[in-house]
Each structure stands twice: as C-alpha cells, then as structure tokens.
Design a protein around this motif. Structure first.
Motif, PDB file in Angstrom:
ATOM      1  N   GLY A 124     -34.051  33.335 -25.790  1.00 55.10           N
ATOM      2  CA  GLY A 124     -33.114  32.249 -25.771  1.00 55.10           C
ATOM      3  C   GLY A 124     -32.056  32.327 -24.715  1.00 55.10           C
ATOM      4  N   LEU A 125     -30.985  33.149 -25.077  1.00 59.16           N
ATOM      5  CA  LEU A 125     -29.775  33.155 -24.202  1.00 59.16           C
ATOM      6  C   LEU A 125     -30.135  33.869 -22.802  1.00 59.16           C
ATOM      7  N   PRO A 126     -31.043  34.766 -22.807  1.00 63.58           N
ATOM      8  CA  PRO A 126     -31.210  35.287 -21.455  1.00 63.58           C
ATOM      9  C   PRO A 126     -31.811  34.213 -20.646  1.00 63.58           C
ATOM     10  N   LEU A 127     -32.886  33.387 -20.956  1.00 63.87           N
ATOM     11  CA  LEU A 127     -33.269  32.213 -20.243  1.00 63.87           C
ATOM     12  C   LEU A 127     -32.154  31.050 -20.021  1.00 63.87           C
ATOM     13  N   VAL A 128     -31.306  31.064 -20.902  1.00 64.17           N
ATOM     14  CA  VAL A 128     -30.248  30.172 -20.560  1.00 64.17           C
ATOM     15  C   VAL A 128     -29.454  30.438 -19.558  1.00 64.17           C
ATOM     16  N   LYS A 129     -28.991  32.010 -19.394  1.00 66.64           N
ATOM     17  CA  LYS A 129     -28.391  32.426 -18.302  1.00 66.64           C
ATOM     18  C   LYS A 129     -29.267  32.355 -17.057  1.00 66.64           C
ATOM     19  N   LYS A 130     -30.392  32.379 -16.955  1.00 65.43           N
ATOM     20  CA  LYS A 130     -31.210  32.271 -15.849  1.00 65.43           C
ATOM     21  C   LYS A 130     -31.299  30.996 -15.348  1.00 65.43           C
ATOM     22  N   ILE A 131     -31.281  30.023 -16.226  1.00 68.09           N
ATOM     23  CA  ILE A 131     -31.223  28.707 -15.818  1.00 68.09           C
ATOM     24  C   ILE A 131     -29.870  28.189 -15.441  1.00 68.09           C
ATOM     25  N   MET A 132     -28.794  28.730 -15.950  1.00 71.23           N
ATOM     26  CA  MET A 132     -27.420  28.347 -15.353  1.00 71.23           C
ATOM     27  C   MET A 132     -27.178  29.126 -14.101  1.00 71.23           C
ATOM     28  N   ASP A 133     -27.794  30.369 -13.728  1.00 74.70           N
ATOM     29  CA  ASP A 133     -27.542  30.897 -12.293  1.00 74.70           C
ATOM     30  C   ASP A 133     -28.206  29.996 -11.378  1.00 74.70           C
ATOM     31  N   GLN A 134     -29.563  29.448 -11.653  1.00 71.76           N
ATOM     32  CA  GLN A 134     -30.217  28.735 -10.775  1.00 71.76           C
ATOM     33  C   GLN A 134     -29.332  27.586 -10.249  1.00 71.76           C
ATOM     34  N   HIS A 135     -28.435  26.748 -11.491  1.00 67.34           N
ATOM     35  CA  HIS A 135     -27.614  25.778 -11.071  1.00 67.34           C
ATOM     36  C   HIS A 135     -26.190  26.217 -10.562  1.00 67.34           C
ATOM     37  N   GLN A 136     -26.180  27.714 -10.337  1.00 69.93           N
ATOM     38  CA  GLN A 136     -24.916  28.276  -9.530  1.00 69.93           C
ATOM     39  C   GLN A 136     -23.715  28.033 -10.528  1.00 69.93           C
ATOM     40  N   SER A 137     -24.084  28.119 -12.071  1.00 65.21           N
ATOM     41  CA  SER A 137     -23.065  27.899 -13.070  1.00 65.21           C
ATOM     42  C   SER A 137     -22.860  29.058 -13.776  1.00 65.21           C
ATOM     43  N   ASN A 138     -21.657  29.174 -14.414  1.00 68.81           N
ATOM     44  CA  ASN A 138     -21.406  30.410 -15.213  1.00 68.81           C
ATOM     45  C   ASN A 138     -21.609  30.178 -16.931  1.00 68.81           C
ATOM     46  N   VAL A 139     -21.839  30.767 -17.602  1.00 69.88           N
ATOM     47  CA  VAL A 139     -22.168  30.864 -19.043  1.00 69.88           C
ATOM     48  C   VAL A 139     -21.720  32.279 -19.626  1.00 69.88           C
ATOM     49  N   GLN A 140     -20.839  32.035 -20.694  1.00 70.41           N
ATOM     50  CA  GLN A 140     -20.090  32.801 -21.457  1.00 70.41           C
ATOM     51  C   GLN A 140     -20.351  32.870 -22.996  1.00 70.41           C
ATOM     52  N   ILE A 141     -20.250  33.862 -23.771  1.00 69.37           N
ATOM     53  CA  ILE A 141     -20.017  33.619 -25.316  1.00 69.37           C
ATOM     54  C   ILE A 141     -19.218  34.416 -25.973  1.00 69.37           C
ATOM     55  N   TYR A 142     -18.378  34.300 -26.746  1.00 68.72           N
ATOM     56  CA  TYR A 142     -17.134  34.923 -27.191  1.00 68.72           C
ATOM     57  C   TYR A 142     -16.406  34.391 -28.171  1.00 68.72           C
ATOM     58  N   ASN A 143     -15.683  35.048 -29.131  1.00 69.93           N
ATOM     59  CA  ASN A 143     -15.117  34.774 -30.200  1.00 69.93           C
ATOM     60  C   ASN A 143     -13.658  34.112 -29.709  1.00 69.93           C
ATOM     61  N   THR A 167     -18.897  43.273 -38.630  1.00 70.50           N
ATOM     62  CA  THR A 167     -18.008  42.490 -37.401  1.00 70.50           C
ATOM     63  C   THR A 167     -18.164  41.006 -37.652  1.00 70.50           C
ATOM     64  N   SER A 168     -17.546  40.206 -36.892  1.00 72.53           N
ATOM     65  CA  SER A 168     -17.743  38.759 -36.978  1.00 72.53           C
ATOM     66  C   SER A 168     -18.141  38.044 -35.715  1.00 72.53           C
ATOM     67  N   GLY A 169     -19.027  37.160 -35.766  1.00 70.69           N
ATOM     68  CA  GLY A 169     -19.528  36.261 -34.733  1.00 70.69           C
ATOM     69  C   GLY A 169     -19.979  37.302 -33.439  1.00 70.69           C
ATOM     70  N   ILE A 170     -19.349  37.222 -32.387  1.00 73.87           N
ATOM     71  CA  ILE A 170     -19.882  37.759 -31.072  1.00 73.87           C
ATOM     72  C   ILE A 170     -18.855  38.957 -30.919  1.00 73.87           C
ATOM     73  N   PRO A 171     -19.111  40.018 -31.377  1.00 76.67           N
ATOM     74  CA  PRO A 171     -18.148  41.405 -31.070  1.00 76.67           C
ATOM     75  C   PRO A 171     -18.083  41.739 -29.506  1.00 76.67           C
ATOM     76  N   GLU A 172     -16.819  41.832 -29.240  1.00 72.58           N
ATOM     77  CA  GLU A 172     -16.473  41.687 -27.761  1.00 72.58           C
ATOM     78  C   GLU A 172     -17.537  42.811 -27.058  1.00 72.58           C
ATOM     79  N   LYS A 173     -17.805  44.040 -27.428  1.00 72.19           N
ATOM     80  CA  LYS A 173     -18.768  44.793 -26.834  1.00 72.19           C
ATOM     81  C   LYS A 173     -20.002  44.316 -26.613  1.00 72.19           C
ATOM     82  N   PHE A 174     -20.357  43.191 -27.301  1.00 71.08           N
ATOM     83  CA  PHE A 174     -21.813  42.495 -27.178  1.00 71.08           C
ATOM     84  C   PHE A 174     -21.782  41.477 -26.353  1.00 71.08           C
TER      85      PHE A 174
END
Length: 418
Positions: free
Chosen positions: A373-392, A336-343
């Motif tokens: 790393g990314l789980p804690l990024v999500k946790k911090i962005m949740d605290q900022h009531q902000s959205n974070v996503q990663i995809y191809n 696969t390349s980059g971030i596969p959709e299922k992940f």
C-alpha cells in the motif's frame, strides 16, 4: 523521493528559496536561529540549510552540534564561499554539518548536492535497519542451533518458518485464498450425490460462504492487477488541475469509505483548501490519486480505534499545498507507539509491516494489499513530483496527552498558465 527542506531565512539565503521552487522541492522557512529547534521537533525535514555567515558566532556553532545529535535524520547543509573555507572545513571536520554548497548558486548544482545527500541519508537509514535485521537473524540462529534447547525439544523451528509466516500474512490470512480453499474443502466433503449419481446437492450456507470468499479472492486478484499497473508505469504526471479537484476526489472517497468508518463508529474532520492556493495548480492524475487517497484513509481507519476522529487538514506553505491525515497513535506489539522514528522510511518499503495483524473487516475496500500500500502511494506521489512522509507528532487535536500519527503529502504549487 522529493526532499523537504528547512531554511534559516536571511539576506544570504534568499536565492535558495527561489532555486528550490525552480526544481519543485518543498521547503519551509524560519527567520530566527532560536526557532529552528522547535520547528525540527514539530515537523520532518530532510535538510536544514543555512548560510555560513549566519552561524559564525559561538552559540550558533553549539546549536549545530545539538541539532546534529538530536535530529540525526535531518542533514545540515551550509552555503559558503571561498572566503569562508576555514570555517566550512572546521564544521565538516567536527561533523557539525554534512555538506556544503558553494556560491555562486545555481539550480543544477543545488539539486545534485541535495540528491547526493538524500541518497546518503536513505542508505544510512537502511544500513541501520539491515543491521538490526541481521542481529535478529543471528539471535534466531543461535536459538535454533542451541544444542541444549535442541536436546530439550524446546526449539524445533527453523529460519524458513519466518519466511512462511510472512507468506501466510501476505497471502492467506483473513478472507480470500486461504478461506476459499477451506470452503472448497467443505464443499467437497459436504456435497451429496443424488440417487441417479448425476448431480450434487450443496447446502445453502456452504454455497453462501463459497460465494462470499470467491468475491474476496477475486478482489485480491483485482488488487494484484492494479498494483502491477502502478509498478510498471514510470510516467511523470504532466497534467495539472486546480487543488479544488483534489478536495472533490477526497469527498468522493469519503463517501465510498463511509461504510468502513461505520465499522468502528469513526468520524472524519475535513478542512477546506486554503483561499491562498486559489489560482494555483497541482499535478493531477485522477485515477492514481484516488488510489492514494483510498490507501491513506484506510490506513488511518484501520489503525484507529472505536469512535476515534481522523483529521484531514490542508495547509498552504511556501511553494506547496500540504495535506495532513492525522489519527491517534496506539501501542505496537513491541511496546513502541504509532510509527517509530527508525521505521519512518521503511513503511514505504515493499512488504514491510510494523504489525503482522490483518484486519479482515476492510478487505473489500482495499485496492492495494500484500504490504504494497504505502510503497505504491510513494511511487504515485513520486510520479506527481510530490513528497510523502509519515511520522508521529505531539497530540494537538485531542484532550489526552498522547501522540498522533501524521501522514503528510506535499504537492508543489504551480502557476496558472496564461
């Protein structure tokens, strides 16, 4: 997680946009039915929201089925009223839409429906992943207990080996504890006792190696301390600042990571904050956002190659400021390349890794480790009531016909207090 929505704009959906602003959800709008497919292809949305009156004709019904099939991770929600129950029931029965919101609309009902639907979506994704993991485990067990292989001595591993492998990746690969233990072993074996039996002499190269890996191990434990502080903190960020403060923070982190960029001669193209965001504010915790920026930059740097360009681009869309971090998508071990959709959701799960390779070159810059790393990024962005996503995404920045990895953060924009 803050849902990101796509709205088919019409006189019937005007109130939805205002209600989404009220509950700090991010959204984008399209004005034509024909624009929806392309918009869903180009971005990632949790929900597509339409009014039942806007999809009554046959072509629109066919489009609903196509979107459901082609974009299974975007749930379709329709707005309806009692006069349209027959149409609504038919669409639900055919699985052309997932859920409905009945008029008159209010923010609490909307939030409840979207949150409930989001939980279904996340559970669906997790169930799929768990099934795949169980199938993998089943295959491993069949291999392990296959008596033919056992007799031929071709398989002598066990399930615990997989667990040990993950522990090794998270704790002992690269510089740090593992290498420190090796260096201590060398130190003990190579140290020489003087003639009086009182002092040991140590060769300078061994001592240098010990110092270097002591610092790496210390950095690892510092990282654990920072991670623990983020994990334990459930505070929602109330403090607000101008988006220009975010740009200043990014520039500071880029200076800090200049050495990391030089390792593979990489460059960063950074855009400015859109002028249309002037006079607005975002939730802002300087220390926590510095952790986020460091982590997402390092990810882009580590997973890019020699002389790659990483793009950091700001957009002002609807009720939010969007930051996109874009780097080339390369092939993974499984083809696969980059971030596969299922992940796409699971990269925000603790200890989840698409690749088990650990690049030691960047260890001293890291503030989060161990697959956190990314789980804690999500946790911090949740605290900022902000959205974070990663995809191809399709490559729109380079000449090659390839894909890019796009990490997107959306900060709801708030009005200046007067």
């Amino acid at each position: 997680m803050i849902p990101h929505c796509l709205i088919l704009e019409s006189k019937n959906t005007k109130l939805i946009a205002e209600l989404l602003k009220e509950i700090d959800y991010t959204f984008e709008r399209v004005s034509l039915l024909e624009e929806i497919h392309k918009t869903l292809e180009d971005g990632k949305f949790h929900f597509l929201i339409l009014h039942v009156n806007d999809i009554e004709h046959l072509d629109a019904r066919k489009s609903l089925s196509e979107w459901t099939k082609n974009f299974p991770y975007t749930l379709i929600i329709i707005i309806t009223d009692t006069s349209k129950w027959e149409t609504t029931a038919s669409l639900l029965k055919q699985h052309s839409v997932y859920d409905y919101i009945q008029t008159p609309l209010d923010s609490s009902h909307l939030q409840f429906t979207l949150n409930r639907s989001l939980q279904y979506l996340l559970t669906k994704l997790k169930s799929q992943f768990i099934n795949e993991a169980e199938n993998h485990l089943y295959k491993r067990m069949v291999e392990i207990f296959d008596w033919k292989k056992s007799l031929l001595h071709k398989e002598n591993e066990n399930i615990a080996a997989d667990i040990i492998h993950q522990m090794n990746i998270n704790l002992f690969q690269g510089s740090g504890i593992g290498t420190l233990m090796s260096v201590v072993s060398i130190l003990i074996s190579k140290s020489k006792l003087d003639q009086e039996g009182k002092n040991y002499s140590v060769a300078k190269p061994v001592m240098d190696l010990l110092s270097e890996n002591y610092e790496a191990a210390k950095s690892m434990f510092d990282s654990m301390s920072i991670s623990q502080s983020v994990i334990d903190d459930e505070t929602i960020i109330d403090y607000k600042e101008s988006p220009t403060k975010l740009l200043d923070l990014i520039k500071q982190e880029l200076e800090t990571l200049n050495e990391a960029l030089n390792i593979k001669s990489q460059k960063v193209n950074l855009s400015q904050i859109p002028a249309s965001a002037a006079g607005k504010k975002i939730r802002f915790h300087e220390t926590k956002l510095s952790y986020v920026i460091r982590e997402i930059f390092l990810n882009a740097i580590k997973y890019s190659k020699e002389k790659d360009v990483i793009y950091l681009i700001f957009f002002h869309k609807e009720n939010f400021l969007e930051l996109k971090v874009i780097n080339p998508a390369y092939q993974n071990n499984d083809g696969t390349s980059g971030i596969p959709e299922k992940f796409e959701s699971f990269v925000f799960e603790p200890f989840f890794r698409i690749s088990s390779v650990v690049d030691d070159s960047y260890a001293k810059f890291e503030q989060f480790r161990f697959g956190l790393g990314l789980p804690l990024v999500k946790k911090i962005m949740d605290q900022h009531q902000s959205n974070v996503q990663i995809y191809n995404i399709e490559n729109n920045f380079r000449n090659e016909n390839t894909k890019d990895v796009c990490l997107t953060i959306r900060f709801p924009l708030l009005e200046e207090e007067k």
